[in-house]
Design a protein around this motif. Structure first.
Motif, PDB file in Angstrom:
ATOM      1  N   VAL A 149     -24.532 -35.534  -3.833  1.00 18.58           N
ATOM      2  CA  VAL A 149     -25.126 -34.910  -5.020  1.00 18.58           C
ATOM      3  C   VAL A 149     -25.648 -33.514  -4.689  1.00 18.58           C
ATOM      4  CG1 VAL A 149     -26.979 -35.098  -6.726  1.00 18.58           C
ATOM      5  CG2 VAL A 149     -25.715 -37.142  -6.026  1.00 18.58           C
ATOM      6  N   GLU A 150     -26.193 -33.372  -3.489  1.00 23.60           N
ATOM      7  CA  GLU A 150     -26.810 -32.103  -3.104  1.00 23.60           C
ATOM      8  C   GLU A 150     -25.783 -31.010  -2.824  1.00 23.60           C
ATOM      9  OE1 GLU A 150     -29.670 -30.365   0.505  1.00 23.60           O
ATOM     10  OE2 GLU A 150     -29.415 -32.533   0.207  1.00 23.60           O
ATOM     11  N   PHE A 193     -24.191 -37.286 -10.160  1.00 22.51           N
ATOM     12  CA  PHE A 193     -24.585 -38.629  -9.727  1.00 22.51           C
ATOM     13  C   PHE A 193     -23.533 -39.141  -8.751  1.00 22.51           C
ATOM     14  CE2 PHE A 193     -24.807 -38.181 -14.422  1.00 22.51           C
ATOM     15  CZ  PHE A 193     -26.148 -37.820 -14.520  1.00 22.51           C
ATOM     16  N   ALA A 194     -23.941 -40.019  -7.850  1.00 20.21           N
ATOM     17  CA  ALA A 194     -22.992 -40.574  -6.882  1.00 20.21           C
ATOM     18  C   ALA A 194     -23.392 -41.997  -6.529  1.00 20.21           C
ATOM     19  CB  ALA A 194     -22.928 -39.711  -5.619  1.00 20.21           C
ATOM     20  N   PRO A 237     -24.358 -50.842  -3.223  1.00 18.50           N
ATOM     21  CA  PRO A 237     -25.351 -50.780  -2.150  1.00 18.50           C
ATOM     22  C   PRO A 237     -26.066 -49.443  -2.039  1.00 18.50           C
ATOM     23  CG  PRO A 237     -23.143 -50.630  -1.243  1.00 18.50           C
ATOM     24  CD  PRO A 237     -22.986 -50.961  -2.701  1.00 18.50           C
ATOM     25  N   ALA A 238     -25.463 -48.378  -2.571  1.00 21.56           N
ATOM     26  CA  ALA A 238     -26.113 -47.064  -2.535  1.00 21.56           C
ATOM     27  C   ALA A 238     -25.800 -46.329  -3.825  1.00 21.56           C
ATOM     28  CB  ALA A 238     -25.633 -46.254  -1.333  1.00 21.56           C
ATOM     29  N   SER A 239     -26.836 -45.774  -4.458  1.00 16.44           N
ATOM     30  CA  SER A 239     -26.659 -45.123  -5.752  1.00 16.44           C
ATOM     31  C   SER A 239     -27.741 -44.070  -5.935  1.00 16.44           C
ATOM     32  CB  SER A 239     -26.742 -46.170  -6.869  1.00 16.44           C
ATOM     33  OG  SER A 239     -26.580 -45.586  -8.125  1.00 16.44           O
ATOM     34  N   SER A 240     -27.352 -42.900  -6.456  1.00 15.88           N
ATOM     35  CA  SER A 240     -28.327 -41.818  -6.624  1.00 15.88           C
ATOM     36  C   SER A 240     -29.306 -42.101  -7.755  1.00 15.88           C
ATOM     37  CB  SER A 240     -27.605 -40.493  -6.877  1.00 15.88           C
ATOM     38  OG  SER A 240     -26.820 -40.564  -8.064  1.00 15.88           O
ATOM     39  N   ASN A 241     -28.891 -42.887  -8.748  1.00 12.77           N
ATOM     40  CA  ASN A 241     -29.782 -43.325  -9.829  1.00 12.77           C
ATOM     41  C   ASN A 241     -29.129 -44.523 -10.524  1.00 12.77           C
ATOM     42  OD1 ASN A 241     -27.739 -42.217 -11.351  1.00 12.77           O
ATOM     43  ND2 ASN A 241     -28.979 -40.588 -12.244  1.00 12.77           N
TER      44      ASN A 241
END
Length: 256
Positions: free
Chosen positions: A44-45, A52-53, A66-70
């Motif tokens: 995202v950065e 979003f990712a 297992p991993a989410s920016s939001n």
């Protein structure tokens, strides 16, 4: 004012530093969850089009995040799971990169596209399979509310992100498999010890008994070992001594 050549050089240095940070994470002592979260955060950065990712895993018909920016990547994973179609699923099944520049007009996944756009406002999606060799594990998904948000450079950089994520996941899987093997070996050793003490068997005879029980019940050897260890009665704790101790008794006698 910097020239085009200087701008390009700065961009190369920025990308090199970014992937150097990811490499340090993978080589360090961070947990798999921290590593995956960091990869999503960096996507995202540093990817200009990405808002979003998320990283998605597929087991059977279940999609986990297992991993989410939001919450948006998790919502999109849930929609794909419910309708049984979408770019993440295709990236995993067909071992390719799947991209859409306008989800509102997408025809490849009509049920997913309609709900996804209405419920999240996402227009652009880039899904890249996570793999090590031929072992499919999931997908790295990038999202944006703008149409045509991802260009060829974004696809190339996202592919590197996906490679880092896959290496981290594969390494953790190997470590977990090794831990399970060690635990199984220890459990089988305990079961053999119980049989040897109970029936006066040798180590080889105890193992042969476990093996024959495994074949007879059609279950794994470690499952038989579990049965034996779980059935072994636990010795009750020793009762604390009652009455005066020898020392206190002698003191009383002397005092008397």
């Amino acid at each position: 004012m910097p020239s085009d050549g200087e701008d390009a050089q700065d961009e190369v240095l920025r990308v090199a530093e970014m992937f150097g940070e990811v490499a340090r994470l993978l080589a360090g002592h961070e947990s798999i969850q921290v590593t995956l979260n960091k990869i999503v955060e960096l996507a995202v950065e540093h990817l200009d089009g990405c808002e979003f990712a998320g990283i998605s895993l597929v087991r059977g018909r279940e999609i986990t995040s297992p991993a989410s920016s939001n919450d948006i990547p998790r919502t999109l994973d849930k929609i794909q799971e419910e309708v049984g179609e979408g770019p993440c699923l295709d990236a995993i099944k067909e071992h390719e990169v799947f991209q859409t520049g306008d989800l509102a007009a997408e025809e490849r996944w009509p049920r997913f596209a309609t709900r996804a756009h209405q419920e999240t406002g996402v227009r652009s999606i880039l899904s890249i399979r996570l793999f090590v060799d031929e072992d499919t594990m999931g997908a790295l998904n990038l999202y944006a509310t703008k149409p045509d948000a991802f260009n060829e450079t974004d696809v190339a950089m996202a592919s590197v992100f996906a490679a880092h994520a896959a290496v981290a996941m594969s390494a953790t899987r190997r470590e977990e498999d090794l831990e399970r093997k060690v635990e199984s070996r220890d459990l089988i050793g305990r079961a053999k010890g119980i049989l040897m003490a109970r029936s006066g068997l040798t180590d080889e005879q105890a193992f042969d008994m476990l093996r024959r029980a495994s074949q007879r019940q059609n279950i794994k050897l470690v499952a038989v070992a579990h049965q034996i260890v779980d059935a072994e009665p636990v010795a009750p704790p020793a009762e604390p001594p009652t009455g005066p101790t020898p020392d206190s008794g002698s003191v009383t006698a002397n005092g008397g």
